[in-house]
Design a protein around this motif. Structure first.
Motif, PDB file in Angstrom:
ATOM      1  N   THR A 286       0.866  -1.097  -0.065  1.00 49.59           N
ATOM      2  CA  THR A 286       0.027   0.284  -0.152  1.00 49.59           C
ATOM      3  C   THR A 286       1.028   1.396  -0.069  1.00 49.59           C
ATOM      4  OG1 THR A 286      -1.519  -1.149   1.398  1.00 49.59           O
ATOM      5  CG2 THR A 286      -1.890   1.087   1.193  1.00 49.59           C
TER       6      THR A 286
ATOM      7  N   ARG B  41       0.066   7.471   0.930  1.00 53.00           N
ATOM      8  CA  ARG B  41      -0.932   8.177   0.330  1.00 53.00           C
ATOM      9  C   ARG B  41      -2.257   7.605   0.966  1.00 53.00           C
ATOM     10  NH1 ARG B  41      -0.351  10.350  -4.670  1.00 53.00           N
ATOM     11  NH2 ARG B  41      -1.244   8.491  -5.209  1.00 53.00           N
ATOM     12  N   GLU B  42      -2.157   6.384   0.663  1.00 53.92           N
ATOM     13  CA  GLU B  42      -3.188   5.344   1.105  1.00 53.92           C
ATOM     14  C   GLU B  42      -3.303   5.215   2.230  1.00 53.92           C
ATOM     15  OE1 GLU B  42      -5.679   5.000  -1.921  1.00 53.92           O
ATOM     16  OE2 GLU B  42      -4.814   6.666  -2.844  1.00 53.92           O
TER      17      GLU B  42
ATOM     18  N   VAL C 190      -4.079   6.027   5.025  1.00 54.88           N
ATOM     19  CA  VAL C 190      -4.215   6.504   5.800  1.00 54.88           C
ATOM     20  C   VAL C 190      -5.795   6.256   5.674  1.00 54.88           C
ATOM     21  CG1 VAL C 190      -2.225   8.385   6.562  1.00 54.88           C
ATOM     22  CG2 VAL C 190      -3.950   8.208   4.839  1.00 54.88           C
ATOM     23  N   LYS C 191      -6.011   5.898   4.854  1.00 51.03           N
ATOM     24  CA  LYS C 191      -7.603   5.342   4.356  1.00 51.03           C
ATOM     25  C   LYS C 191      -7.763   4.526   4.794  1.00 51.03           C
ATOM     26  CE  LYS C 191      -6.871   8.281   0.013  1.00 51.03           C
ATOM     27  NZ  LYS C 191      -6.850   8.462  -1.588  1.00 51.03           N
ATOM     28  N   LYS C 192      -7.386   3.356   5.297  1.00 52.12           N
ATOM     29  CA  LYS C 192      -7.153   1.746   5.307  1.00 52.12           C
ATOM     30  C   LYS C 192      -7.069   1.692   6.876  1.00 52.12           C
ATOM     31  CE  LYS C 192      -5.371   0.093   1.090  1.00 52.12           C
ATOM     32  NZ  LYS C 192      -4.051  -0.776   0.136  1.00 52.12           N
ATOM     33  N   THR C 193      -7.507   2.436   7.431  1.00 53.20           N
ATOM     34  CA  THR C 193      -6.646   1.802   9.205  1.00 53.20           C
ATOM     35  C   THR C 193      -8.045   1.244   9.449  1.00 53.20           C
ATOM     36  OG1 THR C 193      -9.021   3.384   9.717  1.00 53.20           O
ATOM     37  CG2 THR C 193      -7.203   5.150   9.994  1.00 53.20           C
TER      38      THR C 193
ATOM     39  N   ASN D 266       0.347  14.149  10.510  1.00 53.89           N
ATOM     40  CA  ASN D 266      -0.724  13.607   9.861  1.00 53.89           C
ATOM     41  C   ASN D 266      -1.807  12.983  10.636  1.00 53.89           C
ATOM     42  OD1 ASN D 266       0.406  14.537   7.289  1.00 53.89           O
ATOM     43  ND2 ASN D 266       1.051  11.703   6.941  1.00 53.89           N
TER      44      ASN D 266
ATOM     45  N   PHE E  95      -1.345  10.571  11.968  1.00 55.53           N
ATOM     46  CA  PHE E  95      -2.290   8.922  11.804  1.00 55.53           C
ATOM     47  C   PHE E  95      -0.562   7.690  12.357  1.00 55.53           C
ATOM     48  CE2 PHE E  95      -4.901  10.212   9.566  1.00 55.53           C
ATOM     49  CZ  PHE E  95      -6.147   9.358   9.614  1.00 55.53           C
TER      50      PHE E  95
END
Ligand code: AMO
Length: 447
Positions: free
Chosen positions: A4, A7-8, A10-13, A84, A86
């Motif tokens: 992954t 950038r992506e 943090v969209k997959k927490t 960010n 995260f």
């Protein structure tokens, strides 16, 4: 597991993922370790509570800055994380792997401010950084230069493809010195000599004689000039185009100003904010049409406004100082960053520029932020006057093959050559060495 990009990530927490990249920073404390991982898309903090991850301790001790690692784990929001908000918590077991261990870096990419314990470290100069260009290129700033250059070149292409231009690839090994004979690299070619093309000029025009009507080429251009300025290199990327059935050089200028406006618009849209944040340079999308001035009038203006005086005999060409001053003038008079300069003296222009009834070449230079980025012109497509102009410059035999292009039918045409490296350099307010993937100069053939 598939990688992954950060950038992506943090969209997959909350779900197990795998990330890879360079170690941007590591703080390996007694009980906690923090790794900032960087890939081309962004950064992510990996947080390791050491007590809970005995299998990682050895690896954490070994990791050095700029090493390449792989980490499996899960990303969670954490408002205390500066980066960010995260962080990634590694999975159990040997979830961090070193793919490539970096030695201590031989250059300082950015000045490191002094701390209580350590004195400040000065940034290595550009020549030292070019020696290790691949390391220097890992910074956000440098990666942005090439992201924006990619967007710029893609937009230039896109604009032309939408207007039925063909893309050609002309040879760079040529049998006779093109254009002028000066500034050409000679290379061994089996049992004779060849030259490295100093412009695709002749082949662009051959494409016109071939009925291609509209062409462009993006390719290497070689110049054997011993120039040590911030805008000269011995090998650069030329963005050249040529098109047929024009009425005058004005059609060429119009094509160029529309092309650049389109391309800068695309760059501003995609990277304008980042460029301003990291380089303090605003990407200004120009307004149409661009201001135009005759060379002699420009000298009059520079004298009147800034006391710039040049002997009359030198006014048939644009001096470097006048080029720089012209930026101030065009900004003050038109609030514009671009300036077309026309009506150069014939002795200073290439023989293939068509001349008007007064013998003035129907060509131009385009100046952006005080630096020439383009030469363009309507070309002489009639065999006899072209031959006479070549003879006048003493070119004779060398250009015979080229003159033949105009003996069997050739439409009226014109075009221009844009220096892609100059565009990049001006976009960011850098020198040319910093704007090229790898710079080539009289003293630089490596890496
Ligand atoms: P010219 O020689 O002006 O014109 O080159 C066109 C553009 O190429 C860039 N350029 C350079 N960039 C970096 N280092 C250099 N040494 C260098 N020399 C040139 C500049 C320049 O404006 N055949 C004509 C073009 C044409 O009429 O179509 C030509 O080569 O941005």
């Amino acid at each position: 597991m598939e990688r992954t990009i950060l950038r992506e990530a943090v969209k997959k927490t909350g779900e197990p993922i795998l990330v890879r990249g360079f170690v941007d920073n590591i703080r390996n404390g007694k009980s906690m370790a923090f790794i900032v991982l960087k890939d081309l898309s962004g950064r992510l903090q990996i947080t390791v509570e050491k007590e809970k991850f005995p299998a990682l301790l050895e690896t954490l001790d070994a990791i050095t800055p700029d090493s390449v690692i792989t980490c499996e784990g899960t990303v969670f929001p954490n408002e205390f994380v500066k980066l960010n908000g995260f962080e990634m918590i590694p999975a159990e077991g040997e979830s961090i792997r070193i793919d490539s261990l970096a030695e201590a870096l031989p250059i300082v990419r950015k000045e490191i401010p002094a701390t209580k314990k350590k004195a400040a470290l000065e940034r290595s100069n550009i020549d030292q950084r070019i020696d290790y260009r691949w390391i220097d290129l890992r910074t956000d700033e440098n990666q942005l230069v090439f992201k924006a250059q990619t967007a710029l070149a893609a937009a230039l292409r896109e604009f032309l493809l939408a207007r039925d231009f063909l893309e050609i690839h002309s040879p760079k090994l040529i049998g006779a010195a093109s254009e002028s004979g000066a500034d050409v690299f000679e290379v061994k070619y089996f049992d004779r000599n060849a030259y490295l093309a100093q412009s695709p000029q002749f082949y662009k025009q051959m494409a016109m004689a071939a009925g291609f009507e509209r062409i462009f080429e993006v390719g290497p251009v070689f110049r054997a000039e011993k120039s040590y300025t911030s805008r000269h290199t011995t090998e650069f990327t030329g963005f050249d185009l040529e098109f047929s059935y024009i009425e005058s050089v004005k059609d060429v200028m119009k094509m160029e100003e529309e092309l650049l406006t389109y391309a800068l618009g695309k760059v501003a849209e995609k990277y304008g904010e980042e460029i301003e944040a990291l380089f303090g340079k605003k990407v200004v999308v120009p307004t149409l049409p661009f201001p135009v001035v005759k060379l002699h009038d420009l000298y009059d203006e520079l004298e009147k406004n800034y006391g710039y005086i040049l002997p009359e005999s030198e006014k048939n060409d644009l001096t470097t100082e006048a080029e720089q001053l012209s930026y101030r003038w065009v900004m003050e008079k038109y609030g514009h960053e671009f300036l077309f300069v026309t009506d150069f003296g014939p002795e200073k222009r290439a023989f293939y520029h068509m001349r008007d009834e007064n013998g003035i070449p129907m060509g131009y230079d385009l100046i952006w932020r005080g630096v020439e980025i383009t030469t363009g012109a309507q070309r002489e497509h009639r065999y006899e006057p072209l031959k006479a102009q070549a003879d006048e410059k003493g070119l004779g035999e060398d250009v015979k093959f080229y003159l033949d292009f105009f003996r069997y039918g050739c439409p009226p045409h014109g075009g221009f050559g844009l220096g892609l490296d100059r565009l990049t350099m001006l976009l960011f307010g850098l020198g040319i060495k910093e704007s090229m993937f790898i710079f080539r100069g009289p003293n630089r053939l490596n890496p």
